[in-house]
Design an enzyme around this catalytic site. Sequence first.
Site, PDB file in Angstrom:
ATOM      1  CG  ASP A   1       0.689  -3.345  10.020  1.00 22.57           C
ATOM      2  OD1 ASP A   1       1.575  -2.756   9.366  1.00 22.57           O
ATOM      3  OD2 ASP A   1      -0.197  -4.025   9.486  1.00 22.57           O
TER       4      ASP A   1
ATOM      5  N   GLY B   1       0.829  -1.210   0.000  1.00 27.04           N
ATOM      6  CA  GLY B   1       0.000   0.000   0.000  1.00 27.04           C
ATOM      7  C   GLY B   1       0.860   1.256   0.000  1.00 27.04           C
TER       8      GLY B   1
ATOM      9  CB  THR C   1       2.442   0.317   6.212  1.00 29.84           C
ATOM     10  OG1 THR C   1       1.097   0.050   6.645  1.00 29.84           O
ATOM     11  CG2 THR C   1       3.377  -0.080   7.329  1.00 29.84           C
TER      12      THR C   1
ATOM     13  CG  ASP D   1      -2.794  -0.514   8.156  1.00 29.87           C
ATOM     14  OD1 ASP D   1      -3.652   0.376   8.291  1.00 29.87           O
ATOM     15  OD2 ASP D   1      -2.898  -1.449   7.352  1.00 29.87           O
TER      16      ASP D   1
ATOM     17  CG  ASP E   1       4.615  -7.677   7.911  1.00 30.16           C
ATOM     18  OD1 ASP E   1       3.820  -7.367   7.009  1.00 30.16           O
ATOM     19  OD2 ASP E   1       4.274  -8.226   8.972  1.00 30.16           O
TER      20      ASP E   1
ATOM     21  NE  ARG F   1      -1.991  -4.984  -1.543  1.00 26.87           N
ATOM     22  CZ  ARG F   1      -1.528  -4.304  -0.498  1.00 26.87           C
ATOM     23  NH1 ARG F   1      -0.380  -4.620   0.055  1.00 26.87           N
ATOM     24  NH2 ARG F   1      -2.209  -3.316   0.008  1.00 26.87           N
TER      25      ARG F   1
HETATM   26  P1  ADP Z   1       3.070  -5.044   2.720  1.00 29.48           P
HETATM   27  O1  ADP Z   1       4.474  -4.922   2.277  1.00 29.48           O
HETATM   28  O2  ADP Z   1       2.413  -3.712   2.892  1.00 29.48           O
HETATM   29  O3  ADP Z   1       2.936  -5.938   3.941  1.00 29.48           O
HETATM   30  P2  ADP Z   1       1.989  -7.179   1.037  1.00 29.48           P
HETATM   31  O4  ADP Z   1       1.916  -8.163   2.163  1.00 29.48           O
HETATM   32  O5  ADP Z   1       0.858  -7.108   0.095  1.00 29.48           O
HETATM   33  O6  ADP Z   1       2.224  -5.684   1.538  1.00 29.48           O
HETATM   34  O7  ADP Z   1       3.323  -7.525   0.214  1.00 29.48           O
HETATM   35  C1  ADP Z   1       3.705  -6.735  -0.891  1.00 29.48           C
HETATM   36  C2  ADP Z   1       4.413  -7.590  -1.911  1.00 29.48           C
HETATM   37  O8  ADP Z   1       5.594  -8.169  -1.326  1.00 29.48           O
HETATM   38  C3  ADP Z   1       3.621  -8.785  -2.412  1.00 29.48           C
HETATM   39  O9  ADP Z   1       2.696  -8.450  -3.433  1.00 29.48           O
HETATM   40  C4  ADP Z   1       4.745  -9.666  -2.960  1.00 29.48           C
HETATM   41  O10 ADP Z   1       5.176  -9.195  -4.230  1.00 29.48           O
HETATM   42  C5  ADP Z   1       5.856  -9.425  -1.944  1.00 29.48           C
HETATM   43  N1  ADP Z   1       5.846 -10.481  -0.918  1.00 29.48           N
HETATM   44  C6  ADP Z   1       5.022 -10.597   0.147  1.00 29.48           C
HETATM   45  N2  ADP Z   1       5.289 -11.710   0.860  1.00 29.48           N
HETATM   46  C7  ADP Z   1       6.316 -12.328   0.232  1.00 29.48           C
HETATM   47  C8  ADP Z   1       7.063 -13.535   0.465  1.00 29.48           C
HETATM   48  N3  ADP Z   1       6.795 -14.338   1.490  1.00 29.48           N
HETATM   49  N4  ADP Z   1       8.055 -13.833  -0.398  1.00 29.48           N
HETATM   50  C9  ADP Z   1       8.335 -13.048  -1.451  1.00 29.48           C
HETATM   51  N5  ADP Z   1       7.676 -11.910  -1.730  1.00 29.48           N
HETATM   52  C10 ADP Z   1       6.682 -11.543  -0.909  1.00 29.48           C
END
Ligand code: ADP
Length: 323
Positions: free
Chosen positions: A130, A11, A126, A128, A103, A72
Amino acid sequence: MKRLGILTSGGDAPGMNAAIRAAVRTASAREIGMVGYIDGFAGFVAGEYLELDDRAVGNIIQRGGTFIGTSRCPEFLDAGVRAAAVHQMRAAGIGGLIVIGGDGSFRGARALEQEHGLPVAGIPGTIDNDVYGTDEAIGFHTAVNTAVLAIDHVRDTSESTGTMFFVEVMGRTSGAIALHTALAGGAAGVLVPEAHEDIAHLLDRLHTSIERGKRSHIVVVAEGDRAGGAFAVAELVGRQIDHPFRVIVLGHIQRGGRPTARDRIVASVSGALAVEGLAAGRSGFMIGMQGGRAVEVPLSDVVAGAHPEPEYGLLQLAQTLSG
Ligand code: ADP
């Protein structure tokens, strides 16, 4: 290290631009080139990037969102896709990566380091708030300010007409925005995903304040509240209290807008320190703010750590002060 990449992922959050600007200019001062991957890991996979020099990041410190885009990228969960992306990156002479996000994004960064020895650094961005290991992620301060400004507006009409307002703020799994907004906005009640305030308890307090002649009643509800968000809470309360009410969902308004001075400062410090850490040969860290100081937190701790608990003290204080 002659060239670094930077990307924003997940986000968007106000202040991401300020972090990119700081990273680019810190790198430039060390004669390290910088490229910005378009739309997060999607651009990283496709090898799509912009060359970022000092001028490319002019006039963006005050702009919300992220000028290099974010997304994403589900295909990044595939190790083969990551391997191809790293191969392509190295062929372009780019030797390290800064990831601004939450994360999930740091899990992606960590995979690159573990699988390919790629130097990586993270910056928490972020709304949030978090992310484990930092008191304040970039964007949180601005999002709370935006929500409080909205509540101030709503309070004027609530006070004038006596209407009760249920204001839904962002936070699917985190009540941080809701708690801080409720306290700063003088709300009568606040409902967050982590701690379910008893609706009966909320009803009691609303009854009491109506009896006392209070005119403005604002209840802040995080979108991920267990009752199901502001409309559901309003319906539950409306069944028990005969009082005119309205529901307002702030939604994406909270994501955009000019970053506050605080977010710009945290972003600037974090962007600079991320580059300095990588330039000094360190890797696998996130720049976190702890007790007002910027520190390097191992990404392994960040992705293993639980989401920070909301400050329940704030919840109690918001209730005590609601009058
Ligand atoms: P945030 O970074 O805000 O927590 P997301 O959880 O949607 O957001 O993660 C963002 C992007 O990071 C995902 O769309 C993906 O491309 C990558 N990502 C998330 N988790 C993993 C993972 N376990 N291994 C590799 N890439 C990941």
